[in-house]
Design a protein around this motif. Sequence first.
Motif, short mmCIF file in Angstrom:
data_model
loop_
_atom_site.label_atom_id
_atom_site.label_comp_id
_atom_site.label_asym_id
_atom_site.label_seq_id
_atom_site.Cartn_x
_atom_site.Cartn_y
_atom_site.Cartn_z
N SER A 1 56.66 24.90 70.56
CA SER A 1 57.61 24.66 69.47
C SER A 1 57.46 25.72 68.39
N CYS A 2 58.57 25.97 67.70
CA CYS A 2 58.59 26.87 66.56
C CYS A 2 58.21 26.07 65.32
N THR A 3 57.20 26.51 64.60
CA THR A 3 56.75 25.76 63.43
C THR A 3 57.67 25.96 62.23
N ARG A 4 58.62 26.90 62.32
CA ARG A 4 59.56 27.09 61.21
C ARG A 4 60.78 26.18 61.35
N CYS A 5 61.45 26.24 62.51
CA CYS A 5 62.71 25.50 62.64
C CYS A 5 62.59 24.23 63.48
N GLY A 6 61.48 24.08 64.22
CA GLY A 6 61.28 22.89 65.02
C GLY A 6 61.89 22.93 66.40
N SER A 7 62.55 24.03 66.77
CA SER A 7 63.07 24.15 68.13
C SER A 7 61.91 24.15 69.12
N SER A 8 62.15 23.62 70.32
CA SER A 8 61.03 23.47 71.24
C SER A 8 61.50 23.52 72.69
N VAL A 9 60.55 23.79 73.56
CA VAL A 9 60.78 23.70 75.00
C VAL A 9 59.61 22.94 75.61
N ALA A 10 59.92 21.87 76.33
CA ALA A 10 58.92 21.08 77.03
C ALA A 10 59.10 21.28 78.53
N THR A 11 58.01 21.40 79.25
CA THR A 11 58.09 21.62 80.69
C THR A 11 57.17 20.65 81.42
N ASP A 12 57.56 20.32 82.64
CA ASP A 12 56.67 19.62 83.55
C ASP A 12 56.99 20.08 84.96
N PRO A 13 56.02 20.00 85.88
CA PRO A 13 56.22 20.58 87.21
C PRO A 13 57.26 19.88 88.05
#
Length: 221
Positions: A183-195
């Motif tokens: 996640s970006c600590t400035r804007c809060g955008s994020s990407v979560a992954t799992d296999p």
Amino acid sequence: MSTPTLIGVAAFRGRYTARLIQFGEDPQVLVPLLRRIWTDTFSRDTGAMAAALLAHDWWSLAVNPKPRRWDQQRPVPGLGHPADNDTIRRGALREDVGGALEWLYLLHLDQRRLVVYEATVHGRWLRHSAHHLDPADELFITEPADDGGGPEMTVCTVCGAVDEIDHVEVPSMAGYGYDTATSCTRCGSSVATDPMFGDHVTRKPWPPHNPTTGDATGSAR
């Protein structure tokens, strides 16, 4: 010197079907090449690209392969030099690598995404990186340092923050691989992954919406 590499298609629960590239490359070289092949040769048709890659083993991939006098097969236009052997490989990420392999590139057809795995010294596949075939879909990108001499920078494509990234990685509840959250600590955008299910990208509005009424905290007077 050759870099034996597998390239193929991801399947359910970490399984895959792949072909060998005898003279493969590391992701810095092969990811941009595959993006260009996807765009120029297959007009962004991921399924057609996967089918063509799985039709042969390969000596090497190239956008504009030239005939070579020692090749026994003609080059495939827009794709590369097919090899003489013809062995399709099926395996699972949790299995031992087997053989002198260095990289594994798996296409996720429904997500237009390429996930790269590196063979460890213990003969296991370790996730190295994930890349959207369309770079515009990437949430975080890596760019050279401004001064040209320092380490590379990780840039958020939503707000432009540089190296303001928080990353968490834990063993996956799927039973293999890892779940990650970046996640970006400035804007809060994020990407979560799992296999099992791949990437889930959340892009936050930027710049943040200003309060339309009241004071700066959004409280009405």
